[in-house]
Structures are given as C-alpha cells and as structure tokens.
Design a protein around this motif. Structure first.
Motif, PDB file in Angstrom:
ATOM      1  N   ASP A 173       1.277  -8.668   5.114  1.00  0.00           N
ATOM      2  CA  ASP A 173       2.059  -7.896   6.074  1.00  0.00           C
ATOM      3  C   ASP A 173       3.065  -6.962   5.412  1.00  0.00           C
ATOM      4  OD1 ASP A 173       0.706  -8.997   8.155  1.00  0.00           O
ATOM      5  OD2 ASP A 173       2.223 -10.500   8.647  1.00  0.00           O
ATOM      6  N   SER A 174       3.513  -7.298   4.198  1.00  0.00           N
ATOM      7  CA  SER A 174       4.492  -6.438   3.524  1.00  0.00           C
ATOM      8  C   SER A 174       3.885  -5.090   3.147  1.00  0.00           C
ATOM      9  CB  SER A 174       5.034  -7.126   2.272  1.00  0.00           C
ATOM     10  OG  SER A 174       3.995  -7.354   1.330  1.00  0.00           O
ATOM     11  N   VAL A 175       2.564  -5.058   2.959  1.00  0.00           N
ATOM     12  CA  VAL A 175       1.887  -3.828   2.546  1.00  0.00           C
ATOM     13  C   VAL A 175       1.552  -2.930   3.731  1.00  0.00           C
ATOM     14  CG1 VAL A 175      -0.146  -2.942   1.323  1.00  0.00           C
ATOM     15  CG2 VAL A 175       0.896  -5.083   0.608  1.00  0.00           C
ATOM     16  N   LEU A 176       1.426  -3.540   4.895  1.00  0.00           N
ATOM     17  CA  LEU A 176       0.895  -2.814   6.042  1.00  0.00           C
ATOM     18  C   LEU A 176       1.993  -2.267   6.934  1.00  0.00           C
ATOM     19  CD1 LEU A 176      -1.963  -5.265   7.067  1.00  0.00           C
ATOM     20  CD2 LEU A 176      -2.169  -3.169   5.721  1.00  0.00           C
ATOM     21  N   SER A 177       1.680  -1.160   7.596  1.00  0.00           N
ATOM     22  CA  SER A 177       2.519  -0.650   8.660  1.00  0.00           C
ATOM     23  C   SER A 177       2.576  -1.715   9.758  1.00  0.00           C
ATOM     24  CB  SER A 177       1.909   0.648   9.199  1.00  0.00           C
ATOM     25  OG  SER A 177       2.686   1.201  10.227  1.00  0.00           O
ATOM     26  N   ALA A 178       3.734  -1.853  10.398  1.00  0.00           N
ATOM     27  CA  ALA A 178       3.925  -2.943  11.364  1.00  0.00           C
ATOM     28  C   ALA A 178       2.916  -2.895  12.501  1.00  0.00           C
ATOM     29  CB  ALA A 178       5.341  -2.892  11.931  1.00  0.00           C
ATOM     30  N   ASP A 179       2.428  -1.717  12.865  1.00  0.00           N
ATOM     31  CA  ASP A 179       1.450  -1.617  13.950  1.00  0.00           C
ATOM     32  C   ASP A 179       0.059  -2.069  13.518  1.00  0.00           C
ATOM     33  OD1 ASP A 179       1.397   0.725  12.274  1.00  0.00           O
ATOM     34  OD2 ASP A 179       0.080   1.666  13.749  1.00  0.00           O
ATOM     35  N   GLN A 180      -0.138  -2.354  12.219  1.00  0.00           N
ATOM     36  CA  GLN A 180      -1.435  -2.807  11.707  1.00  0.00           C
ATOM     37  C   GLN A 180      -1.423  -4.270  11.271  1.00  0.00           C
ATOM     38  OE1 GLN A 180      -2.098  -0.102   8.473  1.00  0.00           O
ATOM     39  NE2 GLN A 180      -2.561   1.639   9.802  1.00  0.00           N
ATOM     40  N   GLN A 181      -0.250  -4.882  11.258  1.00  0.00           N
ATOM     41  CA  GLN A 181      -0.138  -6.249  10.760  1.00  0.00           C
ATOM     42  C   GLN A 181      -0.949  -7.214  11.621  1.00  0.00           C
ATOM     43  OE1 GLN A 181       4.089  -6.900  10.605  1.00  0.00           O
ATOM     44  NE2 GLN A 181       4.347  -5.813   8.675  1.00  0.00           N
ATOM     45  N   SER A 182      -1.512  -8.217  10.978  1.00  0.00           N
ATOM     46  CA  SER A 182      -2.347  -9.269  11.592  1.00  0.00           C
ATOM     47  C   SER A 182      -3.779  -8.821  11.843  1.00  0.00           C
ATOM     48  CB  SER A 182      -1.756  -9.785  12.912  1.00  0.00           C
ATOM     49  OG  SER A 182      -0.460 -10.293  12.723  1.00  0.00           O
ATOM     50  N   ILE A 183      -4.078  -7.529  11.773  1.00  0.00           N
ATOM     51  CA  ILE A 183      -5.448  -7.067  12.010  1.00  0.00           C
ATOM     52  C   ILE A 183      -6.397  -7.517  10.900  1.00  0.00           C
ATOM     53  CG2 ILE A 183      -6.935  -5.050  12.278  1.00  0.00           C
ATOM     54  CD1 ILE A 183      -4.673  -3.648  13.689  1.00  0.00           C
ATOM     55  N   PRO A 184      -6.068  -7.342   9.608  1.00  0.00           N
ATOM     56  CA  PRO A 184      -7.003  -7.797   8.566  1.00  0.00           C
ATOM     57  C   PRO A 184      -7.319  -9.285   8.661  1.00  0.00           C
ATOM     58  CG  PRO A 184      -5.314  -6.385   7.627  1.00  0.00           C
ATOM     59  CD  PRO A 184      -4.889  -6.679   9.020  1.00  0.00           C
ATOM     60  N   GLN A 185      -6.293 -10.112   8.923  1.00  0.00           N
ATOM     61  CA  GLN A 185      -6.528 -11.554   9.029  1.00  0.00           C
ATOM     62  C   GLN A 185      -7.464 -11.862  10.188  1.00  0.00           C
ATOM     63  OE1 GLN A 185      -3.546  -9.942   8.779  1.00  0.00           O
ATOM     64  NE2 GLN A 185      -1.926 -11.301   8.051  1.00  0.00           N
ATOM     65  N   TRP A 239      -9.196  -2.338   4.272  1.00  0.00           N
ATOM     66  CA  TRP A 239      -7.998  -3.160   4.050  1.00  0.00           C
ATOM     67  C   TRP A 239      -7.922  -3.662   2.611  1.00  0.00           C
ATOM     68  CZ3 TRP A 239      -5.111  -1.749   7.625  1.00  0.00           C
ATOM     69  CH2 TRP A 239      -5.474  -1.711   8.957  1.00  0.00           C
ATOM     70  N   ALA A 240      -9.069  -4.008   2.023  1.00  0.00           N
ATOM     71  CA  ALA A 240      -9.079  -4.513   0.646  1.00  0.00           C
ATOM     72  C   ALA A 240      -8.551  -3.466  -0.321  1.00  0.00           C
ATOM     73  CB  ALA A 240     -10.485  -4.936   0.250  1.00  0.00           C
ATOM     74  N   THR A 241      -8.932  -2.211  -0.078  1.00  0.00           N
ATOM     75  CA  THR A 241      -8.458  -1.120  -0.949  1.00  0.00           C
ATOM     76  C   THR A 241      -6.944  -0.989  -0.865  1.00  0.00           C
ATOM     77  OG1 THR A 241     -10.532   0.061  -0.591  1.00  0.00           O
ATOM     78  CG2 THR A 241      -8.708   1.330  -1.461  1.00  0.00           C
ATOM     79  N   ILE A 242      -6.413  -1.128   0.343  1.00  0.00           N
ATOM     80  CA  ILE A 242      -4.968  -0.984   0.543  1.00  0.00           C
ATOM     81  C   ILE A 242      -4.216  -2.196   0.012  1.00  0.00           C
ATOM     82  CG2 ILE A 242      -3.148  -0.757   2.286  1.00  0.00           C
ATOM     83  CD1 ILE A 242      -5.256   0.623   4.077  1.00  0.00           C
ATOM     84  N   ILE A 243      -4.691  -3.386   0.376  1.00  0.00           N
ATOM     85  CA  ILE A 243      -3.930  -4.609   0.123  1.00  0.00           C
ATOM     86  C   ILE A 243      -4.110  -5.135  -1.289  1.00  0.00           C
ATOM     87  CG2 ILE A 243      -3.655  -7.022   0.845  1.00  0.00           C
ATOM     88  CD1 ILE A 243      -4.543  -6.090   3.652  1.00  0.00           C
ATOM     89  N   LYS A 244      -5.342  -5.237  -1.725  1.00  0.00           N
ATOM     90  CA  LYS A 244      -5.594  -5.861  -3.031  1.00  0.00           C
ATOM     91  C   LYS A 244      -5.409  -4.900  -4.190  1.00  0.00           C
ATOM     92  CE  LYS A 244      -9.018  -8.614  -5.543  1.00  0.00           C
ATOM     93  NZ  LYS A 244      -8.059  -9.683  -5.884  1.00  0.00           N
ATOM     94  N   TYR A 245      -5.871  -3.649  -3.997  1.00  0.00           N
ATOM     95  CA  TYR A 245      -5.893  -2.707  -5.112  1.00  0.00           C
ATOM     96  C   TYR A 245      -4.815  -1.627  -5.011  1.00  0.00           C
ATOM     97  CZ  TYR A 245     -10.369  -4.993  -5.778  1.00  0.00           C
ATOM     98  OH  TYR A 245     -11.342  -5.931  -5.951  1.00  0.00           O
ATOM     99  N   ASP A 246      -3.984  -1.682  -3.964  1.00  0.00           N
ATOM    100  CA  ASP A 246      -2.892  -0.724  -3.815  1.00  0.00           C
ATOM    101  C   ASP A 246      -3.408   0.714  -3.872  1.00  0.00           C
ATOM    102  OD1 ASP A 246      -0.311   0.108  -3.440  1.00  0.00           O
ATOM    103  OD2 ASP A 246       0.213   0.056  -5.566  1.00  0.00           O
ATOM    104  N   GLY A 247      -4.585   0.917  -3.293  1.00  0.00           N
ATOM    105  CA  GLY A 247      -5.189   2.245  -3.334  1.00  0.00           C
ATOM    106  C   GLY A 247      -4.997   2.987  -2.024  1.00  0.00           C
TER     107      GLY A 247
END
Length: 463
Positions: A173-185, A239-247
């Motif tokens: 959740d720290s990486v994501l915009s608040a309107d996107q949080q919980s969606i990847p999970q 989401w993996a690109t954003i969260i895991k690889y900071d891309g």
C-alpha cells in the motif's frame, strides 16, 4: 525428473510469496525541455494517514524552474484538471494556484546551473486526497539562460527530476496511490480462486464424459475462466512492475487486462442466455432468431464496451486507464443494453419454460432464470454504487465489487452443473440419455416424432 518438478513448484511458490515485496515508494523521473510551458507529470492519491514526496534529484539550468503540487482541496483543482494538456490558462496562472513547490536552491557556479537533492515534503490531511504534480518555468520561456553570456548561451535548456511518492502503510500500500490500494491483493486472491475453479471445471467435465453425459456448458465456461485468468495475469503484471521492481506502469498491460475482462463478461452473458433458453437441456432450443439475438447482444456488449473504454481512457485528462468507464455518459448507453437483456432473458426463458412438460426441466429453468436475473441486475447496480462513491475510493471499491459478484455467480453456475447424481441438471441429462434423446441445436421433425413415440410406448412425460 521428480526432483526437477519439485524444484519448479518450489520456485513458483517463492515467486508468489515475493510478488509484493522490497520497495516502499514509487519513483517518478523525467526531463523538462519546454521553458515557458506548464507540464503535467503525474497524479497521486495520498491517504488520510499521510505520505511523503521525496525530491531525490532536481537539476535545472534556471533557478526559476519549479515542481508544483496541487491538492484536490484547491479551489482551482477542477479547472487545472480539465486543462492539463490545454492552454486555456496561462503558465503563470497555473503556477500561482499551487499548494506547494520544490525549487533547485543550490547554485553550481562553474556550470551556471542549479541543483538540489533530498528535499522532503510530508503530506498530512484529514481524508484521502488526489494531488496533481507538474513542472514549469514560466520565467525562462522568453529569455536566454545565464543572461546571454558565457558557455551557457548555446546550451539547450533542460531540467531533470527524480522524486518518490509514498503512502504510510505496508510494502504494497505504501507504493500505491490510495485509490488503488487493496486491488493487487484482491486480484491475486481471485486469480487463485479462478485457478481452483478452472481445475474443478476440468474435473467436472471428465466425470460427465465418463458418464457419457453432455458437458458443453462447462466446456464453454472453462473458456470464460481462461479469459478471466488472462485478464488477471495482465493486471498483476502491471502491479508487479510497480510494486516489486519500482518500474513505470505497464499501461498497455492494464488496458488489455480490461479488454479481456470485457470479453469474459460478454461471453458469460452469451452462456447465460443460451442455457436459459435450453441449450443442452431442451429439445426446443435453437431457433435461428434466438441464436442471432444471443450472438448480436453479446457481440455488441464486447465491441461497444471496448470502444467506450478506450475512448474514455484517452479522453481522460491524464490518460488514466484506472477508471470505471460504465459511470460515464457513453457507459450509460452501454447499460441500456443490459436493460434490454434483462427483459429478453426473462421473457425468453418464460416462453421456453411454458413449452416444457417435464416438471424437472420447468424447475431448472425457473431457478436458473431467478438466479441469473440477479446477476444482470447487479451490473447496473454496480454503476449506481460507483456514481455515489467518493472519487478517491471509487476505483478500488468498484474493482473489488465487480470481481466479487462475478466470482459468486461463477460458483453458482458450477454448483448448478456439478456432476452429482442428485443434481437437477444431471437428472435432466440422464433422463435424456436414458431414452436416447440427443439435444441438438436444431431439432428435426423426426426427433420430435421419436419423442412422441417414446411418450406413448414408455408413458414418459418429457419436456
């Protein structure tokens, strides 16, 4: 060979466990080479618990270059949002609206440029808020950098920036915009659930084939599950690109993920319409008019849905494809198709039920109609929920609600067609098989005559 398979399974488990890990912020970077112009960079929703903007590097040939932040509490926020790529408002006017700004404050005398590092802005607010982030240098648009002297006269104007955005929260959740949080999970959960349903459907098909019973409905359903899984794989890749690889975001992965989702929805509509009219369970299914209407309605849902979605995405000021496109004016036109389907489905099923003499088949059609009419009604109800949901929670609430409703009715379909001897569908298929009746798409007059003879000889009341 066995050890190799065990190793592959182990690596797969490790990959799933480490999917969301490592980084704690999303990094944004780029170049600015258009002095005199206001340039949009990104939009981010900070949660009510707060967050941070960390300017890791801000280098410019002018001290007047600024990175600007605008909160959705800003009275000029909507005007700015509507003019992100326009020129309705001047550069100076847009700059004057900002809530906070970063400036390069360290002068490098040898290069006649300016630089700053590790400036930190803490965001504290009472609720989740969207922030627009932009860059501008209105002062340098009409003059030469460096005052017209020295080696800097012929140097191309530019500014370079690298900053990170983070919300307070866990690694995801720290990486994501608040309107996107919980969606990847939630999407990971539904991916695993659909995989279980996929395997279960295959098992059901095998059991039905061993009993020499019809399994076309489940074969069609497994295609729908496959399309949904492809959709979720595309979403999770983004989401993996954003969260895991900071891309950077994989915009096209998300775009095609939504297109496959629309396709799965359209195929499910087609399946429900066909089964409701007696596909694989009734001798009376298969008129050309019904088949053409079924294909036309589901095809229109897909084609029109994709057109509306792409149109809304590229019409959005920030080219944002994280939107619920049904809650738009073109989306409302798309919902009109669902209203037509509800009437077509219920009336068509009522006509099909009246033709049946077998009480088991009458009961099945009634149950199926009631259950899946609720699914059709749920589609416009999701839009109603979206319309009255606050923008900073709309996307995640609707995304999770959409997947949840679909998963519930997928499970219901599996339960209705489970290969259990006490199941009503199995009883129908077994009775047809017992009397040698093969349900075809277009029953011939010979089929109907054979059925009448069987009724007389065996005193069997069917259909």
């Amino acid at each position: 060979m066995g050890n190799l398979k065990i190793m592959k399974i182990f690596l797969l488990i490790i990959s799933c466990c480490t999917f969301f890990n490592i980084v704690n912020s999303i990094t944004v970077g780029g170049l600015y080479s258009t002095p005199g112009q206001w340039k949009f960079i990104t939009k981010f929703c900070f949660q009510d618990q707060g967050g941070h903007v960390i300017m890791k590097l801000f280098h410019s040939l002018s001290k007047d270059t600024k990175i600007l932040l605008y909160s959705d509490k800003n009275p000029n926020y909507n005007e700015l949002l509507d003019d992100i790529y326009g020129n309705k408002y001047s550069c100076e006017q847009k700059v004057s609206w900002n809530n906070y700004e970063f400036s390069p404050f360290v002068n490098n005398p040898n290069d006649l440029d300016w630089e700053s590092r590790m400036q930190v802005k803490s965001v504290m607010q009472q609720r989740d808020r969207f922030w627009i982030i932009a860059i501008a240098d209105c002062e340098s648009g009409n003059r030469t950098i460096g005052g017209g002297t020295g080696s800097n006269v012929n140097k191309k104007f530019y500014a370079e920036y690298v900053f990170s955005l983070s919300n307070n929260g866990d690694h995801i959740d720290s990486v994501l915009s608040a309107d996107q949080q919980s969606i990847p999970q939630s999407q990971m959960f539904y991916f695993l659930l659909y995989m279980i349903m996929f395997v279960t459907t295959i098992v059901f098909i095998i059991i039905l084939k061993k009993k020499q019973l019809e399994s076309k409905v489940l074969q069609f359903f497994i295609l729908i599950l496959l399309v949904q899984l492809i959709s979720l794989i595309l979403f999770l890749s983004n989401w993996a690109t954003i969260i895991k690889y900071d891309g950077p975001e994989l915009k096209y992965a998300n775009l095609f993920g939504n297109i496959f989702s629309i396709l799965a929805n359209s195929l499910f509509v087609l399946l429900i319409l066909m089964v409701g009219q007696g596909w694989t369970t009734s001798l009376y299914y298969g008129s050309m008019v019904k088949r053409m209407v079924n294909l036309s309605v589901s095809g229109l849902l897909f084609v029109f849905g994709v057109i509306v979605y792409i149109f809304i995405c590229f019409k959005a000021p920030e080219f944002n494809n994280y939107i619920y496109f049904y809650d738009t004016y073109p989306g409302y036109a798309l919902l009109a198709i669902y209203v037509f389907i509800i009437f077509f489905f219920t009336i068509g099923n009522h006509i099909s039920r009246r033709k049946q003499n077998d009480p088991i088949k009458k009961k099945f059609i009634l149950i199926f109609t009631i259950v899946f009419t609720l699914w059709f009604i749920a589609q416009p109800m999701i839009v109603v929920c979206a319309h009255f949901t606050e923008p900073w929670v709309k996307f995640k609430v609707i995304s999770i609600l959409y997947q949840t409703i679909n998963a519930i009715f997928y499970i219901v379909l599996l339960v209705l067609f489970r290969p259990n001897k006490n199941n009503i569908v199995v009883k129908i298929l077994e009775s047809d098989d017992k009397f040698g009746l093969e349900i075809k798409d277009y029953p011939s007059s010979k089929d109907k005559n054979d059925l009448n003879e069987k009724k007389k000889d065996k005193k069997f009341v069917a259909f």
